[in-house]
Every structure is written in C-alpha cells, then in structure tokens.
Design an enzyme around this catalytic site. Structure first.
Site, short mmCIF file in Angstrom:
data_model
loop_
_atom_site.label_atom_id
_atom_site.label_comp_id
_atom_site.label_asym_id
_atom_site.label_seq_id
_atom_site.Cartn_x
_atom_site.Cartn_y
_atom_site.Cartn_z
N HIS A 138 1.38 -43.11 21.12
CA HIS A 138 0.18 -43.82 21.60
C HIS A 138 0.52 -45.05 22.44
O HIS A 138 0.18 -46.17 22.09
CB HIS A 138 -0.75 -44.20 20.44
CG HIS A 138 -0.07 -44.74 19.21
ND1 HIS A 138 0.85 -45.77 19.23
CD2 HIS A 138 -0.20 -44.40 17.90
CE1 HIS A 138 1.26 -46.03 18.01
NE2 HIS A 138 0.63 -45.22 17.18
N HIS B 80 5.93 -45.74 15.88
CA HIS B 80 4.82 -46.65 16.13
C HIS B 80 5.47 -47.87 16.76
O HIS B 80 6.09 -48.69 16.07
CB HIS B 80 4.09 -47.00 14.83
CG HIS B 80 2.93 -47.91 15.04
ND1 HIS B 80 1.62 -47.51 14.89
CD2 HIS B 80 2.87 -49.22 15.41
CE1 HIS B 80 0.81 -48.52 15.15
NE2 HIS B 80 1.55 -49.58 15.47
N ASP C 267 -4.13 -39.41 18.25
CA ASP C 267 -4.14 -40.47 17.23
C ASP C 267 -5.54 -40.58 16.61
O ASP C 267 -5.99 -41.68 16.24
CB ASP C 267 -3.72 -41.82 17.81
CG ASP C 267 -3.44 -42.88 16.73
OD1 ASP C 267 -3.22 -42.49 15.58
OD2 ASP C 267 -3.49 -44.08 17.05
N HIS D 287 -0.24 -35.91 17.74
CA HIS D 287 -0.36 -37.10 16.88
C HIS D 287 -1.75 -37.08 16.26
O HIS D 287 -2.73 -37.45 16.89
CB HIS D 287 -0.18 -38.38 17.70
CG HIS D 287 -0.19 -39.63 16.86
ND1 HIS D 287 0.77 -40.59 16.97
CD2 HIS D 287 -1.05 -40.08 15.91
CE1 HIS D 287 0.52 -41.58 16.12
NE2 HIS D 287 -0.59 -41.28 15.46
N LYS E 272 8.54 -40.02 11.01
CA LYS E 272 7.73 -41.08 11.59
C LYS E 272 8.22 -42.46 11.15
O LYS E 272 8.38 -42.72 9.96
CB LYS E 272 6.26 -40.92 11.18
CG LYS E 272 5.32 -41.97 11.77
CD LYS E 272 5.26 -41.90 13.29
CE LYS E 272 4.37 -43.00 13.88
NZ LYS E 272 2.95 -42.65 13.86
N HIS F 194 -4.17 -37.75 12.53
CA HIS F 194 -4.38 -38.17 11.15
C HIS F 194 -5.47 -37.29 10.55
O HIS F 194 -6.61 -37.29 11.02
CB HIS F 194 -4.82 -39.63 11.09
CG HIS F 194 -3.80 -40.59 11.59
ND1 HIS F 194 -2.83 -41.15 10.78
CD2 HIS F 194 -3.58 -41.09 12.84
CE1 HIS F 194 -2.07 -41.95 11.50
NE2 HIS F 194 -2.50 -41.94 12.76
#
Length: 389
Positions: free
Chosen positions: A217, A179, A291, A55, A141, A57
């Site tokens: 997460h 999420h 994350d 995970h 996602k 970004h």
C-alpha cells in the site's frame, strides 16, 4: 463523478468532491482501445483476466462471514493478512485460518485464499520451512510494532532479531510483505514511509538482495521512486484504490471523515499523482492490493476510531475509472491480473470477468444483526461495474 464518502458534520449538508474529479474520457480511451474492449455509443465493456487481490483483510468470525463474498465475487485469489487476535504466527495457525475462510465462502465459490505468517521477534527459521512445506503459506508479513491495527505483536528490531528468519526466507523463496512505516513518535506521521525506506528497507535490500519484497500500500512519490530504482523481480509494490483517488484533504473536508482514515495515512496530492502515473504507466513493478479493511461502524465513528477503509465492493470500479481517466485502459489488465502472479511465480487466472461502463449506486452501509459496515464511496454512484463473464 467519483466523490469521497464525506459524512457531513451535524447540521451541515456539505458533500465535497475528492482530490480526483473524474470526467468523461471516452474519446481519449477509444483512441487507444485494445482488442478486448468493446465500445458503442451507449456502453463500453472490458473483458479481462480475473483479477487477484494481493493485500486483503478478511478478519474472522462474524466479520469474516459478512465480507468474504464481496472479495470472492470479484477476485480469484487473495493474499490474506495475518493480523488477527491472536495473530497468525505459525503454519499450523495459517492452515486453520484458511479452513475458516473456505468454510465461510459462498457455495460453489472457487476463490483461493493465499495465507501469510505474521513476523515477530520470536519467529524461527524452522517456522519458515514449515510454512513453505504447508503449501498454503505464500508470504511473511512485517508489521513494525504499533504501526497499524493489531500490530502490537510486530517486530521491534528487524536486523537484531529477525535476520536468521529473513535468510531462511531467501532460501525458501518466500516473499516478505512490509508495512512500510517507522513507528517512532519523533517521526511525523506523514513522513513515516520515507523514513522507513531510508532506515529499514534500503539497508535490508542491500544486505539481502535476493530477498523478494513487496512494499505494501505505497502512499508516496518516494516509494514510487525507490521501487523503480531497484532490480525488477525482487521489489514490487501494491497500490490501493484509496491512495489512487484520495489525498489527505479527504480526511478533513466537511468535518473529520473517519471512513477515509487508513494507515498508512493519505498523503499530499503530489504523492497521489505520482502513484497514479506509476500504476498507469504499464510498469510490472506495481499490482493490485486493495488493503480492504472492514470495521464495524461503531469502531470507526468513535473517539478513537480504527484505521481501515472497506473497499472490496468498489475496488475494481475505482481502479477502472483511474485507468480510464489516465487514458490507459489497455494497461488495466496487467495491473489487476498479471503483475501480481508473475511476481509471486504463480500461474495467471484463466477465467475472465467483465467490466461494463454502467452506473450503479454503492450502498450506504451493509447491515447485519451485530452492526453495520460502511464501504468506501458509500451512497455514491460509480461508473464501472464488474460481473462474471
């Protein structure tokens, strides 16, 4: 000692330790040392299979170029989040974004980005087929609309608008990454994960038991219990460094701490302890997902600051310390390097990295011509340092 990166209020010199006060546990760890751990009176070293980040970004443009090396240096692969502006909603866009990432990598890097699609109310089943045929998209996602950064284009009605897409994902063996928070203003921010499990995730798994789902997460004991209650191989969870070592006090001690603000938000100490117990137990249901979410300092330290903690530079150091403190260094490699690829049906990495128990100081920031990024534990001294073998 690990400490939260508290930035004191003006006129204060206060620095407050995090929820987890890490102490030396050499004797306890040494008693359970597996064969790939070498120890001496001066230094302990671990050789583990190169980890993956399930995970991550990376953003785009200048921010991508600034941060990608921190991940590629430590990890072999990473699941790349699609919440850009505009979001990555098609296989063609995922292919183009992947090329941007590869172009930004340091020379001779063998880091592999694993791409994802951003699920919307308008995603079609055919797009899932195209994603699978692309060979570069590995998951889809789910962002409930308004749940986090750049989620405004997310799903408003999962069962009413996305069921045909989810059914096609089952046929294509394409995992859904969630999420796990509801966004109703009537639900307390600290309860959003539990309500999501009760009202969305549990009904989804009952309706589509063959859909592979990763609860991203996780932050609560409720999530731990739910993951452990489901069939192994169909539901798993990623766990971040921050949710293993910080609790919600870390947002407020010494003044408001914007660099400890992330979504899902940090929770009570009892939840943190439950997550630590789960990941250090050796369960195959939990694996590494940082994350890591970079933002420019000015977008964190402002009246309406962005959610996200930039932890890529320190993630492996923090994970190692958590497992050491739990007396579970023998289970670290499975969490970082085995459980993720096994769940996704991908081969494990063949290369190794070394984790040395030697102190190093985290930079207070990473500066660029356009601004700077403050990492997790900025200015702190950490005890484990990763390096290639």
């Amino acid at each position: 000692m690990l400490k939260a990166s508290f930035l004191p209020c003006k006129g204060s010199a206060l620095r407050v330790p995090s929820a987890l006060s890490v102490k030396s546990s050499y004797l306890r760890v040494n008693a359970r040392r597996p064969t790939h751990i070498k120890a001496s009176r001066t230094k302990m070293e671990l050789s583990i299979t190169r980890p993956d980040d399930w995970h991550l970004h990376l953003r785009d443009g200048e921010l991508l170029e600034a941060v990608v090396s921190h991940s590629s240096h430590h990890f072999g692969r990473a699941i790349i989040m699609p919440n850009l502006k505009p979001p990555i909603t098609t296989a063609a866009a995922a292919v183009a974004y992947r090329q941007s990432i590869l172009k930004a990598l340091p020379e001779n890097s063998d880091f592999t980005p694993l791409m994802t699609l951003y699920l919307t109310d308008n995603t079609s089943p055919n797009e899932i087929k195209l994603a699978r045929e692309s060979g570069v998209v590995f998951a889809v996602k789910l962002y409930p609309a308004g749940a986090t950064t750049n989620s405004q284009d997310g799903v408003t009605d999962l069962f009413g608008k996305c069921l045909p897409v989810l059914e096609e994902m089952v046929r294509q063996n394409m995992p859904l990454l969630v999420h796990g928070e509801v966004t109703s203003p009537d639900v307390d921010v600290f309860d959003r994960e539990k309500v999501f499990i009760d009202t969305v995730l549990s009904p989804l798994i009952q309706k589509l038991p063959q859909l592979k789902v990763v609860m991203e997460h996780i932050t609560t004991k409720d999530a731990v219990n739910f993951v452990e209650s489901c069939d192994e191989g169909f539901l798993a969870a990623t766990v971040t460094p921050q949710h293993l070592v910080l609790n919600r006090n870390s947002l407020f001690q010494g003044g408001l701490q914007p660099h400890n603000y992330c979504l899902p938000v940090l929770k009570r100490e009892t939840h943190r302890q439950a997550i630590v117990s789960a990941v250090t137990s050796g369960s195959k249901r939990f694996f590494l997902g940082t994350d890591s979410a970079p933002h420019e300092r000015r977008n964190k330290e402002c009246p309406c600051g962005c959610a996200g903690i930039y932890n890529s530079p320190v993630a492996l150091s923090v994970y190692a310390k958590v497992f050491e403190e739990a007396g579970a260094l023998d289970k670290l490699e499975a969490f970082t390097s085995f459980n993720g690829p096994d769940f996704y049906g991908l081969p494990r990495n063949t290369s190794k990295i070394k984790l040395s128990k030697s102190t190093w100081k985290v930079p207070t920031s990473y500066s660029f011509t356009w601004g700077d990024i403050v990492p997790m534990f900025a200015g702190q001294t950490l005890e484990w340092q990763p390096s290639p073998v």
